[in-house]
Enzyme design. Sequence first.
Site, PDB file in Angstrom:
ATOM      1  N   SER A 188      -9.388   2.310   3.004  1.00 36.97           N
ATOM      2  CA  SER A 188      -8.393   3.005   2.200  1.00 36.97           C
ATOM      3  C   SER A 188      -7.467   2.070   1.434  1.00 36.97           C
ATOM      4  O   SER A 188      -6.720   2.512   0.554  1.00 36.97           O
ATOM      5  CB  SER A 188      -7.551   3.926   3.090  1.00 36.97           C
ATOM      6  OG  SER A 188      -6.825   3.190   4.066  1.00 36.97           O
TER       7      SER A 188
ATOM      8  N   SER B 296     -10.045  -0.088   7.053  1.00 35.75           N
ATOM      9  CA  SER B 296      -9.413   0.090   5.748  1.00 35.75           C
ATOM     10  C   SER B 296      -8.892  -1.185   5.113  1.00 35.75           C
ATOM     11  O   SER B 296      -8.556  -1.186   3.933  1.00 35.75           O
ATOM     12  CB  SER B 296      -8.271   1.104   5.853  1.00 35.75           C
ATOM     13  OG  SER B 296      -8.777   2.393   6.068  1.00 35.75           O
TER      14      SER B 296
ATOM     15  N   LYS C 293       0.836  -1.206   0.000  1.00 34.06           N
ATOM     16  CA  LYS C 293       0.000   0.000   0.000  1.00 34.06           C
ATOM     17  C   LYS C 293       0.869   1.255   0.000  1.00 34.06           C
ATOM     18  O   LYS C 293       1.919   1.303   0.655  1.00 34.06           O
ATOM     19  CB  LYS C 293      -0.910  -0.035   1.234  1.00 34.06           C
ATOM     20  CG  LYS C 293      -1.938   1.069   1.326  1.00 34.06           C
ATOM     21  CD  LYS C 293      -2.810   0.829   2.552  1.00 34.06           C
ATOM     22  CE  LYS C 293      -3.841   1.922   2.766  1.00 34.06           C
ATOM     23  NZ  LYS C 293      -4.684   1.656   3.955  1.00 34.06           N
TER      24      LYS C 293
END
Length: 470
Positions: free
Chosen positions: A163, A187, A88
């Site tokens: 996210s 997330s 990420k």
Amino acid sequence: MSLAELVHVSALEQARLLRRREIRSQELVGLYLDRIAAHNPALSAFVSVFDARARRAARAADDALDRAARRGAADSIPPLLGVPIGVKDLNFVRGSRTRMGSHGVLPLYSPVDDATVAKLRAAGLIVLGKLATSELGALPVTEPDTHPPTRNPWDPSRTAGGSSGGSGAAVAAGLLPWAQGSDGAGSIRIPSAFCGLVGVKPSRGRVANAFGRDDRTLLYTCGPLARSVADATALLDVMAGLTVGRPHWLSPPPCPYGQMTEPSPRLRIKLAVDSPIAAAEPEWAAAARAVGSALAAEGHRVEEVEMARGSVDDFLPIYQRMLADVPWVRADRLQPATRWLVEAGRRNSPTLAHAAYMTLRERVLAWVGDAELVLTPAVVGPPPPIGAWRGPDGEAVFRAYAVYGAFTAPFNITGQPAVALPVASSREGLPIAVQLVAPVGREDRVLAVAREVEALFPGRPRVPVSSSMS
């Protein structure tokens, strides 16, 4: 097995095939890089791809695997050597830049891996690139200004969540066998639920904080997104230092979670399908109740209850302060929702945020009470369309999206381990997932019940029906 079929093989099976030298890492990495080149323009799952670097790492992995095979010393090499992964874009990867999905953060070049990525690399995993995130990881959708919105492979008109939206989209579309994500209010679990994956938010203190920060009250932690409980468990073992490196400050289990195969004892389970923030839509509530009924039929004691009282406003001071603490941020360059959160957080004192944290933590823990497991829908309903809420009013945008964390955010406050996993499909063919939550430090319990649920619901969605992802 054809090369194309490897996309549908579990990450653990890929590792076994590599160790037996039935496939080569260069073939596997090349397969995924080709798929990224073909499908990422439509999905925006990756924000950067390390093509040449990954191919060099694959050649080195093959050389090491060949040497180990010749010596009969397979146990001497890292457990996942040669298997691809993505990271990420909130995490630091050596030799690359981190944008955090934002024009408000200068691209941060890092000469070293952060603590999470270092563990992945020590296990032999090959990083193919950086994965999309919402701006500063603030929203449950991944639609930053820095690139086109990240789309859901099950329905590209909808969000992949956030996210860790790039992680969810990449794994669901077969651009990766698994991925790293992070979770501060859902997330990992929200994109896992939207994309039909298994996502694990570990206990606070199970995985070392990527940036070396004090974990005792932090909301966020890194964890895995994968296509099965077994794959997610193996990746958690790596991140937690249970197969390589050292575990973090929670007492380590007697053996890695992947070696725990005993079924769960029969448990007291609280089932909740209505949150004070938002009630789950009927299909999502029905799926959670179906899981509760199936577990009750297996001997668990399941009681449906109302969820702990609370509101978005109870959570906001804590979340705002967390985002305000992100360094190197220019608020005037942020998207409206993120700017509103950061500016409000900078006005809030750490004392106010800590008091709100302690109050909400005690309230949620009191509601959990003596329950040995909590079962809820993972999200309240289907993923919203791309761009469902936009505009200059940052507070209105945030509040519109906040309902998607109704069932996940409370357990970031308590620090409890939680798993989201798919169990059904909606009438529209979209994944429906439930969330399982255990006491702090009991990843063994939540993973054991997740394996049980996975076995009880074998018809759960596995890969997108879209032929464009084949």
